[in-house]
Enzyme design. Structure first.
Site, PDB file in Angstrom:
ATOM      1  N   GLU A 172      26.727 -51.577  10.270  1.00  0.00           N
ATOM      2  CA  GLU A 172      26.084 -52.742  10.595  1.00  0.00           C
ATOM      3  C   GLU A 172      26.139 -53.329  11.941  1.00  0.00           C
ATOM      4  OE1 GLU A 172      28.286 -55.437   7.682  1.00  0.00           O
ATOM      5  OE2 GLU A 172      27.324 -54.245   5.941  1.00  0.00           O
ATOM      6  N   HIS A 188      24.679 -58.797   4.832  1.00  0.00           N
ATOM      7  CA  HIS A 188      25.844 -58.811   4.404  1.00  0.00           C
ATOM      8  C   HIS A 188      26.338 -60.442   4.476  1.00  0.00           C
ATOM      9  CE1 HIS A 188      30.023 -56.854   4.538  1.00  0.00           C
ATOM     10  NE2 HIS A 188      30.284 -57.854   3.782  1.00  0.00           N
TER      11      HIS A 188
HETATM   12  P1  NAI Z   1      38.819 -56.300  -6.397  1.00  0.00           P
HETATM   13  O1  NAI Z   1      39.614 -55.530  -5.678  1.00  0.00           O
HETATM   14  O2  NAI Z   1      39.218 -57.495  -7.130  1.00  0.00           O
HETATM   15  O3  NAI Z   1      38.008 -55.379  -7.481  1.00  0.00           O
HETATM   16  C1  NAI Z   1      37.707 -54.133  -7.236  1.00  0.00           C
HETATM   17  C2  NAI Z   1      37.455 -53.455  -8.511  1.00  0.00           C
HETATM   18  O4  NAI Z   1      37.201 -52.145  -8.451  1.00  0.00           O
HETATM   19  C3  NAI Z   1      39.216 -53.194  -9.068  1.00  0.00           C
HETATM   20  O5  NAI Z   1      38.972 -53.730 -10.325  1.00  0.00           O
HETATM   21  C4  NAI Z   1      39.311 -51.599  -8.975  1.00  0.00           C
HETATM   22  O6  NAI Z   1      40.178 -51.331  -9.888  1.00  0.00           O
HETATM   23  C5  NAI Z   1      37.940 -51.045  -9.231  1.00  0.00           C
HETATM   24  N1  NAI Z   1      37.705 -49.669  -8.723  1.00  0.00           N
HETATM   25  C6  NAI Z   1      38.525 -49.292  -7.701  1.00  0.00           C
HETATM   26  N2  NAI Z   1      37.805 -47.938  -7.296  1.00  0.00           N
HETATM   27  C7  NAI Z   1      37.101 -47.741  -8.355  1.00  0.00           C
HETATM   28  C8  NAI Z   1      36.448 -46.557  -8.760  1.00  0.00           C
HETATM   29  N3  NAI Z   1      36.134 -45.435  -7.980  1.00  0.00           N
HETATM   30  N4  NAI Z   1      35.423 -46.779  -9.805  1.00  0.00           N
HETATM   31  C9  NAI Z   1      35.442 -47.851 -10.479  1.00  0.00           C
HETATM   32  N5  NAI Z   1      35.989 -49.058 -10.244  1.00  0.00           N
HETATM   33  C10 NAI Z   1      36.893 -49.029  -9.100  1.00  0.00           C
HETATM   34  O7  NAI Z   1      37.407 -56.738  -5.445  1.00  0.00           O
HETATM   35  P2  NAI Z   1      36.455 -57.833  -5.738  1.00  0.00           P
HETATM   36  O8  NAI Z   1      37.222 -58.995  -4.774  1.00  0.00           O
HETATM   37  O9  NAI Z   1      35.768 -57.939  -6.785  1.00  0.00           O
HETATM   38  O10 NAI Z   1      35.151 -57.392  -4.366  1.00  0.00           O
HETATM   39  C11 NAI Z   1      34.610 -56.147  -4.862  1.00  0.00           C
HETATM   40  C12 NAI Z   1      33.704 -55.644  -3.237  1.00  0.00           C
HETATM   41  O11 NAI Z   1      32.964 -56.623  -3.036  1.00  0.00           O
HETATM   42  C13 NAI Z   1      34.930 -55.167  -2.307  1.00  0.00           C
HETATM   43  O12 NAI Z   1      34.165 -54.042  -1.781  1.00  0.00           O
HETATM   44  C14 NAI Z   1      34.757 -56.338  -1.195  1.00  0.00           C
HETATM   45  O13 NAI Z   1      34.860 -55.835   0.153  1.00  0.00           O
HETATM   46  C15 NAI Z   1      33.115 -56.755  -1.532  1.00  0.00           C
HETATM   47  N6  NAI Z   1      32.816 -58.065  -0.950  1.00  0.00           N
HETATM   48  C16 NAI Z   1      31.647 -58.156  -0.360  1.00  0.00           C
HETATM   49  C17 NAI Z   1      31.113 -59.381   0.169  1.00  0.00           C
HETATM   50  C18 NAI Z   1      29.782 -59.512   0.736  1.00  0.00           C
HETATM   51  O14 NAI Z   1      29.751 -60.387   1.586  1.00  0.00           O
HETATM   52  N7  NAI Z   1      28.705 -58.675   0.288  1.00  0.00           N
HETATM   53  C19 NAI Z   1      32.032 -60.686  -0.021  1.00  0.00           C
HETATM   54  C20 NAI Z   1      33.072 -60.438  -0.904  1.00  0.00           C
HETATM   55  C21 NAI Z   1      33.676 -59.044  -1.258  1.00  0.00           C
END
Ligand code: NAI
Length: 410
Positions: free
Chosen positions: A270, A293
């Site tokens: 990015e 993003h």
């Molecule tokens: P979180 O940590 O609360 O949830 C992630 C989930 O993914 C967890 O339940 C975990 O067990 C699961 N997980 C991990 N590895 C896995 C796999 N190999 N297969 C299936 N499930 C798996 O994270 P949150 O807050 O829900 O965020 C999710 C993603 O969104 C993160 O990558 C974060 O960086 C991204 N994000 C993007 C934003 C944007 O501006 N586009 C803003 C906020 C978050």
């Protein structure tokens, strides 16, 4: 937030917030009786080395680099707040070794991401972004062909942590069926059902949306084979991390017509600033929504970040609580009436707790409660001792050669 009487006058605590942090942050401190100095932009290393002298609490966003050199110039720093999600801009280990816990706000923008995800599911199903692009180019394309309602369709959520369940709840309000796959056992919200495997989710969902973190296991987790497993005519959304999807494979799948559309907010590479150009394999592919993003970038998220990080900084400053710190042992101890609270950060070598306890016992002070947390570098101890001996206890602990920082709170 506690309005506990503290051993330090609040107006003497020097707080510096850089980079135009949302006003909700300064308000939280002002409501608690502190004054905050605000700077609208980021500071370079040299200037920050000067400005940080005498500062107790520093607030930054993503553009200020808090390097080892900056930390070495910080003669009074108690804690550092990153009013954003990432903490790569901070030398976290050095901060820990100098007794400075760092806080951020990983979950303040959860709802913002979920809302954009749902909006994009509808936009993809109606080819709305594509038709908008055509109109901008002067082409009228009024037709119901390839346009669908989302009601009754299946959304498959990969990663059911903070964002995933919010997406599920909003999708149900649209009449969608929700299923999810997560490597950890998760309680389904609403009427969501769990898939036994990633393959099962891919082969049975009309919309697949990714909400996983960046880990070795999620890197490239959606590539050629996985795209092939998806239903013909289904859609893919990635608002998680750029490395999770192989964009070259996605492009091929879109061009072949196997995947009907995609929404992508995050990219393997990015631009570092708005002045840099953007490029991607997906540029120019029809029915692909590209966003820079911004999944979590809303005014509400900024406000929540301001509140969340300030609350963490205040809890640490007034109670010594480090819950949520990204680089530090997490310690919280409820307050006991009529005790003094001593905080000690020390190098993590064996036997420190017993040395401290012997010192306290020799002074005849009664330990009413204590909690020690450690990581590989430091130990962090919160100790509530009986009245009137806190100053002596502090002095004795400070004299230990493993001591990094000792503070009496109240
Ligand atoms: P979180 O940590 O609360 O949830 C992630 C989930 O993914 C967890 O339940 C975990 O067990 C699961 N997980 C991990 N590895 C896995 C796999 N190999 N297969 C299936 N499930 C798996 O994270 P949150 O807050 O829900 O965020 C999710 C993603 O969104 C993160 O990558 C974060 O960086 C991204 N994000 C993007 C934003 C944007 O501006 N586009 C803003 C906020 C978050």
């Amino acid at each position: 937030m506690s309005t506990q009487k503290t051993s330090f006058p609040r107006e003497k605590i020097k707080i510096l917030f850089l980079e135009g942090i949302h006003p909700s942050a300064a308000k939280a401190f002002e409501d608690a009786g502190y004054k905050v100095e605000l700077v609208a932009h980021a500071l370079g290393e040299e200037e920050l080395c000067e400005r940080i002298k005498g500062v107790h609490l520093l607030g930054i966003r993503s553009k200020t680099q808090v390097t080892k050199k900056v930390l070495a110039s910080a003669d009074s720093l108690l804690s550092l707040g990153c009013f954003c999600i990432g903490t790569n801009q901070v030398a976290l280990e050095a901060a820990c070794q100098s007794g400075v816990p760092v806080f951020n706000a990983p979950f303040s923008n959860t709802r913002s991401v979920a809302e954009l995800t749902l909006a994009e599911i509808v936009m993809l199903a109606r080819r709305a972004a594509h038709r908008s692009q055509l109109l901008h180019d002067g082409k009228w394309d009024k037709s119901a062909s390839h346009s669908y309602e989302v009601r009754g369709k299946v959304v498959g959520i990969i990663g059911y942590g903070h964002i995933g369940p919010q997406v599920g709840l909003l999708a149900e309000a649209f009449g969608m069926k929700v299923q999810y796959f997560d490597i950890a056992r998760k309680l389904p919200l609403g009427n969501a059902s769990v898939c036994g495997s990633l393959s099962e989710l891919l082969s049975t969902s009309d919309f697949v949306t990714l909400h996983v973190p960046e880990t070795p296991a999620t890197k490239g987790m959606i590539a050629k084979d996985e795209l092939r497993k998806m239903k013909r005519g289904s859609y893919l959304l990635n608002l998680s991390r750029g490395t999770v999807v192989d964009l070259g494979a996605l492009r091929e799948s879109l061009e072949s017509g196997h995947i009907s559309g995609a929404a992508v907010d995050v990219f393997p590479k990015e631009p570092k600033s708005n002045d840099e150009p953007f490029d991607s394999e997906l540029r120019g592919v029809p029915n692909v929504i590209l966003t820079p993003h911004v999944g979590g970038s809303t005014q509400e998220a900024q406000k929540n970040i301001g509140k969340e990080v300030s609350e963490a900084l205040l809890c640490f400053t007034e109670m010594g609580v480090t819950t949520g710190a990204v680089n530090f042992p997490q310690v919280a101890l409820p307050h006991i009436e009529d005790t003094h609270r001593v905080l000690n950060i020390h190098r993590n070598v064996p036997g420190v707790l017993s040395s401290i306890n012997s010192l306290v016992a020799e002074m005849g002070a009664n330990i009413q409660a204590q909690y020690l947390g450690t990581n590989k570098d430091v130990g962090y101890l919160i100790m509530d001792v009986g009245p009137n001996l806190s100053a002596e206890v502090k002095e004795q602990i400070e004299a230990l050669d493993v001591n990094i920082k000792t503070r009496v709170l109240f």
